[in-house]
Design an enzyme around this catalytic site. Structure first.
Site, PDB file in Angstrom:
ATOM      1  N   THR A   8      -0.409 -14.446   3.203  1.00 36.96           N
ATOM      2  CA  THR A   8       0.425 -15.204   2.272  1.00 36.96           C
ATOM      3  C   THR A   8       0.497 -14.505   0.924  1.00 36.96           C
ATOM      4  O   THR A   8      -0.377 -13.704   0.585  1.00 36.96           O
ATOM      5  CB  THR A   8      -0.118 -16.634   2.072  1.00 36.96           C
ATOM      6  N   LYS A   9       1.548 -14.840   0.176  1.00 30.95           N
ATOM      7  CA  LYS A   9       1.636 -14.464  -1.236  1.00 30.95           C
ATOM      8  C   LYS A   9       1.717 -15.736  -2.079  1.00 30.95           C
ATOM      9  O   LYS A   9       2.013 -15.690  -3.259  1.00 30.95           O
ATOM     10  CB  LYS A   9       2.855 -13.571  -1.480  1.00 30.95           C
ATOM     11  N   ASN A  10       1.440 -16.867  -1.432  1.00 36.57           N
ATOM     12  CA  ASN A  10       1.433 -18.162  -2.108  1.00 36.57           C
ATOM     13  C   ASN A  10       0.041 -18.379  -2.704  1.00 36.57           C
ATOM     14  O   ASN A  10      -0.938 -18.527  -1.979  1.00 36.57           O
ATOM     15  CB  ASN A  10       1.778 -19.257  -1.088  1.00 36.57           C
ATOM     16  N   LYS A  11      -0.034 -18.389  -4.034  1.00 38.12           N
ATOM     17  CA  LYS A  11      -1.347 -18.452  -4.695  1.00 38.12           C
ATOM     18  C   LYS A  11      -2.066 -19.774  -4.445  1.00 38.12           C
ATOM     19  O   LYS A  11      -3.291 -19.810  -4.333  1.00 38.12           O
ATOM     20  CB  LYS A  11      -1.183 -18.192  -6.192  1.00 38.12           C
ATOM     21  N   LYS A  13      -1.819 -21.639  -1.715  1.00 42.60           N
ATOM     22  CA  LYS A  13      -2.321 -21.579  -0.342  1.00 42.60           C
ATOM     23  C   LYS A  13      -3.542 -20.662  -0.267  1.00 42.60           C
ATOM     24  O   LYS A  13      -4.535 -20.985   0.382  1.00 42.60           O
ATOM     25  CB  LYS A  13      -1.209 -21.059   0.576  1.00 42.60           C
ATOM     26  N   ASP A  69       1.667 -21.770   9.796  1.00 38.17           N
ATOM     27  CA  ASP A  69       3.065 -22.187   9.758  1.00 38.17           C
ATOM     28  C   ASP A  69       3.052 -23.706   9.769  1.00 38.17           C
ATOM     29  O   ASP A  69       2.211 -24.325  10.430  1.00 38.17           O
ATOM     30  CB  ASP A  69       3.855 -21.638  10.950  1.00 38.17           C
ATOM     31  N   ARG A 181      -2.335 -29.163   5.858  1.00 37.80           N
ATOM     32  CA  ARG A 181      -3.024 -27.871   5.776  1.00 37.80           C
ATOM     33  C   ARG A 181      -4.527 -28.070   5.586  1.00 37.80           C
ATOM     34  O   ARG A 181      -5.341 -27.385   6.200  1.00 37.80           O
ATOM     35  CB  ARG A 181      -2.455 -27.016   4.647  1.00 37.80           C
TER      36      ARG A 181
END
EC number: 3.6.1.66
Length: 198
Positions: A8-11, A13, A69, A181
């Site tokens: 991921t590049k979602n900080k 997450k 996902d 999640r």
């Protein structure tokens, strides 16, 4: 200590995964590996997409990789938007457009038939080993109009009956305890205890 790469590049997450795994692994993300190829999520299921990301990157990096996902499943829409949740209203992805499309499609559907769930699949892959999966869900229903300003995506129209608020009205701490999640991460941690070495 072994390295674990979060696909991921979602900080936000990434922070969730770091909280869970820093006692066992050096946690890295795709920011640490800018050369990795982009993975097209074209699977028909959340499992397929999570597995494709995790397994492709594990093979490319020759490291332990975790990927997820997730999406929104609405019963009255036959499980839509499902794997297409992020781009339900088309490209480019737009949260408000997605919300508008869902509300339009549910126009006239009574409250008791607006049941839905956020669903998440997490895949943990390592070259030469069988991929491990974990799932998590958060049950709720779709409101008739958006409420709240926290969160993102479909949060303003996802009502959580146990708390009497939409996801977008809940505090970040409460949402993180309830979220699909968070539940998938908890299930994953329980699954991997003893399976993967520290």
């Amino acid at each position: 200590m072994n390295e674990l790469v979060v696909a991921t590049k979602n900080k936000g997450k990434l922070a969730d995964f770091q909280t869970l795994f820093t006692d066992r692994y050096i946690v890295k993300s795709l920011y640490d590996y800018p050369e990795v190829p982009e993975i097209i999520e074209d699977g028909d299921t959340f499992h397929e997409n999570a597995a494709k990301k995790a397994e492709t990157l594990a093979a490319y990096l020759q490291k332990l990789v975790i990927a997820d996902d997730s999406g929104l499943l609405i019963d009255a829409l036959g499980g839509k938007p499902g794997v297409y949740s992020a781009r339900y209203a088309g490209e480019p992805k737009n949260d408000q457009a997605n919300i508008d499309k869902v509300l339009s499609e549910l126009d006239g559907v009574p409250t008791q038939k607006r049941t839905a769930r956020f669903f998440c699949v997490i895949a943990l892959a390592e070259p030469g080993k069988e991929t491990i999966f974990a799932e998590g869900a958060c049950e709720g229903r779709i409101t008739e109009k958006p409420t709240g300003s926290n969160g993102f995506g479909y949060d303003p129209i996802f009502f959580v009956p146990s708390h009497g608020q939409t996801m977008a009205e809940l505090s970040a701490g409460t949402k993180n305890q309830l979220s699909h999640r968070a539940r998938a991460l908890t299930a994953l941690k329980e699954t991997i205890e003893g399976v993967w070495p520290k």
